[in-house]
Design an enzyme around this catalytic site. Structure first.
Site, short mmCIF file in Angstrom:
data_model
loop_
_atom_site.label_atom_id
_atom_site.label_comp_id
_atom_site.label_asym_id
_atom_site.label_seq_id
_atom_site.Cartn_x
_atom_site.Cartn_y
_atom_site.Cartn_z
N ASN A 92 8.44 -4.99 -2.46
CA ASN A 92 6.99 -4.99 -2.70
C ASN A 92 6.43 -6.38 -2.98
OD1 ASN A 92 6.63 -2.13 -2.47
ND2 ASN A 92 7.54 -1.90 -4.50
N HIS A 129 -2.97 -5.05 6.95
CA HIS A 129 -1.96 -4.97 5.90
C HIS A 129 -1.11 -6.24 5.79
CE1 HIS A 129 1.06 -3.36 3.21
NE2 HIS A 129 2.01 -3.62 4.10
N LYS A 135 10.12 5.87 3.49
CA LYS A 135 8.85 6.06 2.78
C LYS A 135 7.82 6.61 3.74
CE LYS A 135 8.86 2.69 -1.01
NZ LYS A 135 8.15 1.52 -1.58
N LYS A 190 16.73 -4.87 4.63
CA LYS A 190 16.11 -3.67 4.06
C LYS A 190 17.11 -2.53 3.99
CE LYS A 190 12.09 -0.72 3.93
NZ LYS A 190 10.71 -0.48 4.38
N HIS A 234 2.77 -7.09 -2.44
CA HIS A 234 2.06 -5.84 -2.18
C HIS A 234 1.12 -5.43 -3.30
CE1 HIS A 234 4.91 -5.75 1.06
NE2 HIS A 234 4.48 -4.58 1.50
N HIS A 278 -2.24 -4.76 -1.68
CA HIS A 278 -2.83 -3.42 -1.64
C HIS A 278 -4.19 -3.39 -2.34
CE1 HIS A 278 1.14 -1.02 -0.88
NE2 HIS A 278 0.69 -1.61 0.20
N GLU A 295 5.87 -9.71 6.96
CA GLU A 295 6.95 -8.89 6.40
C GLU A 295 8.32 -9.49 6.73
OE1 GLU A 295 6.76 -6.43 4.37
OE2 GLU A 295 4.79 -5.50 4.57
N ARG A 354 9.26 22.82 5.44
CA ARG A 354 10.04 22.27 4.32
C ARG A 354 11.03 21.18 4.76
NH1 ARG A 354 9.55 27.78 2.83
NH2 ARG A 354 8.36 28.01 0.90
N ARG A 376 15.02 -1.92 -4.97
CA ARG A 376 14.17 -1.69 -3.80
C ARG A 376 12.75 -2.17 -4.07
NH1 ARG A 376 13.60 3.52 0.34
NH2 ARG A 376 11.87 2.61 1.50
N GLU A 410 13.63 3.75 -4.93
CA GLU A 410 12.95 2.67 -5.65
C GLU A 410 13.03 2.82 -7.17
OE1 GLU A 410 8.56 0.70 -5.55
OE2 GLU A 410 9.42 1.21 -3.59
#
Length: 604
Positions: free
Chosen positions: A478, A500, A377, A460, A481, A485, A419, A355, A474, A470
């Site tokens: 992206n 990527h 993330k 960032k 992206h 993606h 990036e 957990r 935030r 997000e």
């Protein structure tokens, strides 16, 4: 130079009662606002007005030099020469920056000095007052006190200075055009630019040399260090401010060798499980294991296959079982030692095992160092799309070792650089300009590389500190992206065709082309973005992906599976300008389809 009308006397400050101004000056802290630009750009007169508006003191660096020398700048040049003047200018700038906050108007050549630029980056915010050549010439041609313009053809000299200096001025944090007309408009643009800069960069990267500012005078220029490779680079430290879950990002050469001692300080007596991939294990695992052994830390290792395929349910299950078999307790640590795939996979395992366990990111690719290792993330892929299964789970420490980047294939380094460019495009036009001028030094290594990584991480970290999960800005991270993606998914995550960072590069170029075609941003900015990406060797068109036959509807369908889709509506990050991006929700799929059809029919 513009005339000054009703400006506050030098050194005097008017209290800032406006809540907006009070907020700005509070965020400014001890930093000064440093105006740079060519002679005639209006630094002194506009600087006085800006200082008066902000309730800060104002100082003209050239006037300070003249006072200290007891003679005019023209006389200093005539009697002692330009090198003597530049050395005095450097020392005066160091003194002025140490006494902030204030507004400082610099001489035209001050910002060209590497040491002075480094000081300004640490102790101030730089604002370039940029003026068109004709405007500058009209302002300076009737003045005789400019020593650099003493010659048979001063206009040609001025234009030569412009060509030489504008690429350096472009490294400033903020650029504001110095137009003819009321100075109040220029001052307002400066304030807006400073507010925007502070919103994305509330705290500059904390460089180790900042702890002892008096040592800066002996520092080697970043350009020399980057080009020679013989000088040590300056480490950087960036804090991600999340209250009790705050953590530090250390950026330096050789951090893998220090990992054991740093982790032992973080969690004395804890056991560790290293999750890495086969490629990284071959190159760098022995050094990390040696470091952990030296610190007396018990450790085990899980090695997965390199590549996007490891972000799967099957590999995730294998990793979790291996961690349980290693008898890790909740107080022990998971170490993510690899690129973005390993970081996402290991972070998700740490988020779910028992957990929630602590974990440390030691990213080994440029992309991971500036993006995926920061912000918490974590996740794995589904057959329906990328990163659809995951959790927000912050690391306890990030160690970005720039030395390991030397083993990256050139293609992987370029992909990670996409990036880095992203941070300039979403909210820091000055950083993008710096990258345009310095990308070769970033690729070479040394201080320029550390600066680029630290600036990216600071940007960032600031955004994550405001919007961890997000729900707001935030999402700006992206940029590129949604397109990228989708293209990765269509290419079946085949790294031979598309990695990527390359998908992000194409996506950013598409976002700026779509923004330009819909009238949101200028064609000039769109061309600058595409030109820079191509210059460093990154793809910018769908047709650049080898062997990819695709239709517009197929791309739209892949986008519909993106995790950023809200109630069936597409979300994109679009641009008003370089450094000014925004979240565009409920973008019409038909409009995107038409745009993609034109892109695909262009065939290049």
């Amino acid at each position: 130079m513009n005339s000054s009308i009703g400006s506050a006397p030098s050194g005097e400050a008017e209290p800032a009662r406006d809540p907006r101004i009070a907020s700005l000056t509070a965020a400014l802290g001890a930093r000064s606002i440093v105006l740079v630009g060519l002679m005639g750009s209006g630094k002194t007169s506009t600087g006085r007005r800006l200082a008066h508006r902000l309730g800060l003191g104002f100082v003209d660096a050239d006037a300070e030099i003249e006072t200290a020398a007891g003679m005019s700048i023209a006389d200093i040049f005539a009697r002692h020469g330009e090198p003597y003047f530049r050395d005095g200018e450097r020392r005066v700038m160091a003194r002025l920056l140490d006494a902030g906050p204030r507004v400082i108007a610099t001489g035209g050549g001050a910002f060209l000095n590497e040491e002075t630029r480094a000081r300004i980056a640490r102790r101030g915010i730089s604002v370039w007052l940029k003026a068109d050549p004709d405007v500058l010439w009209r302002r300076v041609r009737k003045r005789s006190h400019r020593p650099l313009l003493h010659g048979p053809d001063p206009e040609t000299t001025l234009r030569t200075l412009l060509e030489q200096r504008y690429p350096v001025y472009a490294r400033a944090d903020i650029t504001v055009m110095s137009h003819e007309g009321p100075q109040e408009a220029t001052v307002e643009e400066m304030i807006s630019g400073i507010e925007f800069f502070l919103r994305f960069s509330p705290d500059p990267p904390t460089l180790a040399s900042q702890r002892n500012m008096h040592d800066l005078g002996n520092s080697t220029s970043s350009q020399a260090a980057a080009s020679s490779g013989d000088e040590p680079s300056s480490p950087a430290l960036v804090e991600v401010k999340l209250g009790a879950r705050a953590y530090e990002i250390s950026i330096d050469d050789g951090l893998v060798e220090e990992a054991g001692s740093r982790i032992a300080r973080l969690a004395p007596g804890a056991a560790c499980a290293i999750i890495t991939d086969a490629n990284v294990a071959k190159l760098h695992l022995p050094a990390l294991e040696k470091s952990l052994d030296a610190a007396g830390l018990r450790h085990s290792t899980v090695i997965v296959a390199a590549g996007e395929e490891s972000k799967s349910f099957g590999v995730f299950a294998e990793v979790c079982e291996a961690l349980i078999a290693a008898r890790l307790e909740r107080g022990d640590l998971v170490i993510a030692f690899g690129g973005g795939v390993v970081g996402d996979l290991a972070g998700f395992a740490a988020a779910t095992l028992r957990r929630g366990m602590r974990f440390v990111q030691i990213p080994t690719t440029l992309l991971a160092q500036v993006d995926s290792s920061v912000g918490g993330k974590t996740g794995i892929n589904s057959k329906h799309g990328k990163n659809l299964i995951g959790a927000f789970h912050q690391p306890s420490l990030v160690l970005a070792d720039t030395r390991v980047l030397e083993t990256l294939p050139p293609r992987e380094f370029r992909a990670g650089y996409a990036e880095v460019v992203k941070y300039g495009l979403i909210g820091d036009a000055g950083f993008f300009g710096w990258l345009e001028a310095n990308w070769r030094a970033v690729f070479a290594g040394g201080d320029a590389r550390i600066h680029a990584i630290a600036t990216s991480c600071a940007a960032k970290a600031a955004i994550v500190g405001r919007d961890e999960t997000e729900q707001g800005d935030r999402a700006l991270l992206n940029l590129g992206h949604t397109f990228g993606h989708a293209l990765e998914r269509i290419a079946r995550y085949d790294g031979a065709r598309l990695v990527h960072g390359e998908g992000v590069a194409i996506g950013m170029a598409l976002a700026f082309r779509f923004s330009a075609r819909t009238g949101l941003c200028s064609l000039e900015d769109q061309a600058r973005v595409e030109t820079h990406l191509r210059e460093v060797g990154l793809p910018t068109r769908i047709g650049d992906i080898a062997g990819l036959a695709v239709e517009a509807d197929e791309i739209i369908d892949a986008m519909q599976q993106d995790k950023k889709v809200e109630r069936g509506s597409l979300t994109f990050i679009l641009a008003r300008a370089i450094g000014d991006c925004f979240v565009a929700k409920k973008v019409d799929a038909g409009e995107i389809r038409g745009f993609l059809q034109k892109e695909l029919s262009a065939g290049h």
